[in-house]
Scaffold this motif. Structure first.
Motif, short mmCIF file in Angstrom:
data_model
loop_
_atom_site.label_atom_id
_atom_site.label_comp_id
_atom_site.label_asym_id
_atom_site.label_seq_id
_atom_site.Cartn_x
_atom_site.Cartn_y
_atom_site.Cartn_z
N ARG A 165 0.68 -1.26 0.05
CA ARG A 165 -0.09 0.02 -0.11
C ARG A 165 0.84 1.20 -0.01
O ARG A 165 1.92 1.19 0.81
N CYS A 166 0.30 2.25 -0.81
CA CYS A 166 1.06 3.57 -0.76
C CYS A 166 1.14 3.98 0.68
O CYS A 166 0.38 4.05 1.69
N ASP A 167 2.53 4.69 0.97
CA ASP A 167 2.80 5.07 2.30
C ASP A 167 1.86 6.49 2.40
O ASP A 167 1.68 6.89 3.68
N GLN A 168 1.41 7.33 1.59
CA GLN A 168 0.91 8.37 1.64
C GLN A 168 -0.73 8.42 1.71
O GLN A 168 -1.17 9.26 2.42
N CYS A 169 -1.20 7.32 0.98
CA CYS A 169 -2.59 7.37 0.76
C CYS A 169 -3.46 6.19 1.02
O CYS A 169 -4.71 6.19 0.95
N SER A 170 -2.52 5.08 1.25
CA SER A 170 -3.02 3.81 1.29
C SER A 170 -3.59 2.98 0.18
O SER A 170 -4.38 1.94 0.15
N PHE B 226 4.57 3.62 -3.08
CA PHE B 226 3.70 4.87 -3.45
C PHE B 226 2.66 4.31 -4.46
O PHE B 226 3.28 3.37 -5.27
N CYS B 227 1.53 4.73 -4.65
CA CYS B 227 0.68 4.62 -5.95
C CYS B 227 1.31 5.12 -6.87
O CYS B 227 2.10 5.98 -6.69
N ALA B 228 0.45 5.27 -8.01
CA ALA B 228 0.80 5.86 -9.17
C ALA B 228 0.83 7.13 -9.22
O ALA B 228 1.92 8.22 -9.52
N HIS B 229 -0.21 7.68 -8.53
CA HIS B 229 -0.39 9.27 -8.30
C HIS B 229 0.92 9.94 -7.52
O HIS B 229 1.27 10.77 -7.86
N HIS B 230 1.00 9.12 -6.27
CA HIS B 230 2.10 9.94 -5.51
C HIS B 230 3.57 9.60 -5.90
O HIS B 230 4.46 10.32 -5.56
N ALA B 231 3.87 8.34 -6.72
CA ALA B 231 4.92 8.15 -7.27
C ALA B 231 5.39 9.36 -8.27
O ALA B 231 6.46 10.08 -8.42
ZN LIG Z 1 -0.76 7.42 -2.92
#
Ligand SMILES: [Zn+2]
Length: 72
Positions: A21-26, A43-48
């Motif tokens: 899971r993304c550390d920023q938004c899960s 990271f998810c694609a968005h936060h990457a």
């Molecule tokens: Zn994210």
């Protein structure tokens, strides 16, 4: 801490799973950054897209699976 290096240069299978899971938004992680300090960030694609350029200088390895954005 155990450090596991897993390289799959020409793999067609995703290494990251739904459990990552993304550390920023899960959201589901698509990028895993291994830091020179030994830690890992997800990271998810968005936060990457948002953070990756800032993290390149601190990373020892980046696993980018944003091309597997098919099953969400
Ligand atoms: Zn994210």
């Amino acid at each position: 801490m155990t450090v596991t290096t897993l390289e799959r240069p020409s793999s067609s299978e995703a290494t990251l799973t739904a459990a990552d899971r993304c550390d920023q938004c899960s959201a589901r992680a698509r990028v895993r950054v291994t830091l020179k300090s030994g830690g890992q960030l997800f990271f998810c694609a968005h936060h990457a897209a948002k953070h990756l350029t800032a993290i390149y200088s601190k990373a020892s390895h980046i696993l980018d699976e944003r091309h597997f954005l098919l099953d969400d």
